[in-house]
Design an enzyme around this catalytic site. Structure first.
Site, PDB file in Angstrom:
ATOM      1  CG  HIS A 101      -2.079   0.983   1.486  1.00  0.00           C
ATOM      2  ND1 HIS A 101      -1.518   2.362   1.954  1.00  0.00           N
ATOM      3  CD2 HIS A 101      -3.322   0.941   1.081  1.00  0.00           C
ATOM      4  CE1 HIS A 101      -2.687   3.089   1.770  1.00  0.00           C
ATOM      5  NE2 HIS A 101      -3.722   1.988   1.468  1.00  0.00           N
ATOM      6  CD  GLN A 140      -6.708  -4.753   3.635  1.00  0.00           C
ATOM      7  OE1 GLN A 140      -7.562  -5.397   4.139  1.00  0.00           O
ATOM      8  NE2 GLN A 140      -6.925  -3.334   3.267  1.00  0.00           N
ATOM      9  CE  LYS A 157      -7.022  -0.553   6.274  1.00  0.00           C
ATOM     10  NZ  LYS A 157      -7.680  -0.079   5.023  1.00  0.00           N
ATOM     11  CB  CYS A 163      -3.467   3.207  -1.408  1.00  0.00           C
ATOM     12  SG  CYS A 163      -4.762   4.843  -1.257  1.00  0.00           S
ATOM     13  CG  ASP A 172       0.728  -3.060   5.699  1.00  0.00           C
ATOM     14  OD1 ASP A 172      -0.299  -3.219   6.607  1.00  0.00           O
ATOM     15  OD2 ASP A 172       0.772  -2.115   4.778  1.00  0.00           O
TER      16      ASP A 172
HETATM   17  C1  PLP Z   1      -2.109  -3.268   3.360  1.00  0.00           C
HETATM   18  C2  PLP Z   1      -2.652  -1.887   3.756  1.00  0.00           C
HETATM   19  N1  PLP Z   1      -1.394  -1.028   4.562  1.00  0.00           N
HETATM   20  C3  PLP Z   1      -1.914   0.053   4.966  1.00  0.00           C
HETATM   21  C4  PLP Z   1      -3.087   0.638   4.998  1.00  0.00           C
HETATM   22  C5  PLP Z   1      -3.399   2.280   5.478  1.00  0.00           C
HETATM   23  O1  PLP Z   1      -4.193   2.036   6.465  1.00  0.00           O
HETATM   24  P1  PLP Z   1      -4.626   3.363   7.384  1.00  0.00           P
HETATM   25  O2  PLP Z   1      -5.143   4.193   6.358  1.00  0.00           O
HETATM   26  O3  PLP Z   1      -5.625   2.807   8.366  1.00  0.00           O
HETATM   27  O4  PLP Z   1      -3.303   4.044   7.934  1.00  0.00           O
HETATM   28  C6  PLP Z   1      -4.028  -0.076   4.202  1.00  0.00           C
HETATM   29  C7  PLP Z   1      -5.334   0.596   4.206  1.00  0.00           C
HETATM   30  O5  PLP Z   1      -5.844   0.984   3.120  1.00  0.00           O
HETATM   31  C8  PLP Z   1      -3.844  -1.304   3.571  1.00  0.00           C
HETATM   32  O6  PLP Z   1      -4.608  -1.843   3.145  1.00  0.00           O
END
Ligand code: PLP
Lengths: 407, 142
Positions: A115, A195, A218, A358, A192
């Site tokens: 992401h 998800q 999430k 993203c 990370d």
């Molecule tokens: C794999 C992953 N990493 C990071 C994020 C970023 O999360 P947040 O917007 O809660 O910081 C997301 C969310 O969209 C994600 O799917």
């Protein structure tokens, strides 16, 4: 079959078929009650006052930290740092660990599946230090060839960062194996979990990661609360990310002694209500159980995937197997732009995400500019999937491309 | 299924069979227009003779709304004076913001097929891309 929607007030009040759960999930009543309960009964600035309310607020907050510790299998509660979200957690690692441990000539290795939140902080570190940013690339179905990964890690590699589950492909990656390769070469492993935590049981000790980040929102928890796990010995050596109140032992005119972890990394008034809500979300998720979550998500998204393959003009991105999607189905429809697809779905009351999710480098690597993503949670039903399927099976026709026929 | 979405035939026709989606190698004005958040992009090409837009076309890629809206726009402005085109653009923007009168909307001919965008805030930028690029192109020129 149990109707889990009953636990979620928004889903009971709103007829929208909500299948944008990878963006943010809905919250069960238990989470809303917990947040409310904190403000109604225990609200005070935690970690500051000596009076009873502040002590209670502090207890609530620290209980949540221990709940998170147990939830992800961390060795010590001090290894759990509350942040706003995954993005802030990864930035904390990048600014604090990254900038002090990476130098010119070093390499930072990230996966192409990241992401933007798991990529841009490392771009920053490499820009500021002169290190080289390298990429682990996936195959066209999203899978990883671990031999290729191993070949990319060497003694110059200081950080390896990878997402445990891709927010586009839904696929889970072998973090434990990648962490082992990183450690063999003296690098630290950042995973990370934004998800992965909603779908699979995570144990950071078994995974062997040095850092792990996820977001409460999430995981059916509140927005504005996130987690960074870090190994104690690393956190102890790292400089603070933000400075100010609540992260100090003592302050003089031109110097300060920082607090011990985790408080060293939690400057300013904390989001105690968010932490309490996250604790309730974890309880809720444990109550449902990951076996049940997986069974339900697999059943509904597997059904949707099978039916989607029968519709002319739909291309599914990633694995052929539903069990490798964790409820996330990203796709395109021939000739129709993803924004138009999601507009048509929206007019039928189906909420999905369209765009680059993203993850522009991943989409580019796979040969797409934009896609549509439907992401199912355990509360979604076969009826939800049917409404979604009915809508997408008419998209081409409604955009003027003749009648869509079943293959 | 009943078509509750707002993609009427005018829009889908202009999207699938655009009249003005082609190159003009000797264009007098060429300007790129992009919506970075959605990835819509067009390149607008105009031929100008004095005050008059004598020819126009576009190339690009994007959602049906951005592409159809640009195509419809070109059909309306070719052969007109530059200032008339700018005025139409202003009326179009007022329609999209939900501020135009019925009379004004009627004056927009085919472009009035996009009037319901005023209820779709997420798509306003798509509908505006062509007109915004046109107004910048004419502003730069004068
Ligand atoms: C794999 C992953 N990493 C990071 C994020 C970023 O999360 P947040 O917007 O809660 O910081 C997301 C969310 O969209 C994600 O799917």
């Amino acid at each position: 079959m149990k109707n889990y929607k009953k636990d979620f007030p928004l889903l009971m009040q709103n007829p929208t078929v909500y299948i944008d759960n990878a963006a943010t999930a809905q919250r069960p009543q238990a989470v809303l009650d917990a947040v409310n309960g904190f403000y109604q009964r225990h609200n005070a600035n935690p970690l500051r006052g000596i009076y009873e309310l502040s002590v209670e607020a502090t207890e609530d907050y620290e209980n949540s930290r221990r709940a998170v510790q147990r939830f992800i299998g961390a060795a010590h509660p001090e290894e759990i740092i509350f942040t706003r979200n995954t993005t802030e957690s990864i930035n904390l690692i990048a600014y604090s660990y990254g900038l002090s441990n990476v130098a010119e000539g070093d390499e930072v290795l990230v996966s192409i599946m990241e992401h933007h939140s798991g990529l841009l902080p490392w771009q920053m570190v490499c820009r500021q230090t002169g290190a080289k940013l390298r990429f682990i690339e996936c195959e066209s179905d999203g899978s990883l060839d671990l031999n290729k990964v191993e070949a990319l890690i060497n003694d110059k590699t200081k950080i390896v960062a990878a997402t445990q589950v891709s927010n586009v492909l839904g696929r889970e990656y072998p973090i434990r194996e990648i962490a082992r390769m990183a450690h063999k070469n003296g690098a630290v492993m950042v995973a990370d979990g934004a998800q992965s935590t909603p779908h699979i049981p995570v144990n950071v000790t078994e995974l062997g990661v040095d850092f792990f980040a996820f977001s409460g929102h999430k995981l059916y928890g509140p927005m504005g609360i996130g987690v960074l796990y870090g190994k104690e010995e690393l956190l102890n050596k790292m400089p603070p990310f933000l400075t100010g109140g609540e992260m100090i032992e003592s302050v003089a005119r031109d110097s300060a002694v920082y607090a011990e972890i985790p408080h060293k990394f939690e400057a300013g008034t904390v989001n105690a209500a968010g932490a309490v809500g996250l604790n309730a979300a974890i309880d809720y998720v444990k109550g449902v159980g990951f076996d049940e979550i997986h069974r339900r998500e697999f059943e509904v998204s597997g059904y949707a995937l099978d039916r989607m393959r029968e519709i002319d003009g739909i291309n599914i991105i990633g694995s052929d197997k539903a069990e490798e999607h964790n409820g996330i189905i990203t796709f395109t429809v021939d000739d129709v732009h993803p924004h138009d697809i999601s507009e048509i779905l929206a007019s039928d009351g189906v909420a999905v995400r369209a765009g680059h999710h993203c993850a522009q480098p991943l989409l580019k690597h796979l040969g797409y500019r934009a896609t549509v993503r439907a992401s199912f949670a355990f509360y979604n039903t076969k009826e939800d999937a049917d409404k979604f399927l009915e809508s997408i099976s008419t998209v081409r026709e409604r955009m003027g491309y003749g009648k869509q026929k079943l293959l | 299924m009943e078509n509750r979405s707002f993609y009427n035939e005018i829009l889908t026709e202009h999207n699938i069979h655009p009249d003005f989606k082609h190159d003009i190698p000797d264009a007098d004005i060429v300007l790129d227009g992009v919506n970075p958040s959605c990835g819509d992009e067009i390149q607008l090409k105009l031929k100008i003779d004095g005050d008059i837009i004598t020819d126009g076309a576009f190339v690009g890629d994007g959602c049906a709304i951005s592409q159809a809206s640009t195509d419809i726009m070109l059909g309306m402005i070719i052969g007109r004076k530059k200032e008339e085109a700018v005025k139409m653009g202003n009326t179009f923007m007022r329609m999209i913001r939900g501020e135009a009168s019925e009379e004004e909307i009627e004056s927009l001919e085919e472009a009035s097929a996009l009037r319901d965008i005023s209820h779709m805030p997420a798509r306003v930028k798509c509908a505006m891309l062509g007109w915004r690029t046109l107004s910048e192109a004419l502003k730069n020129e004068s």
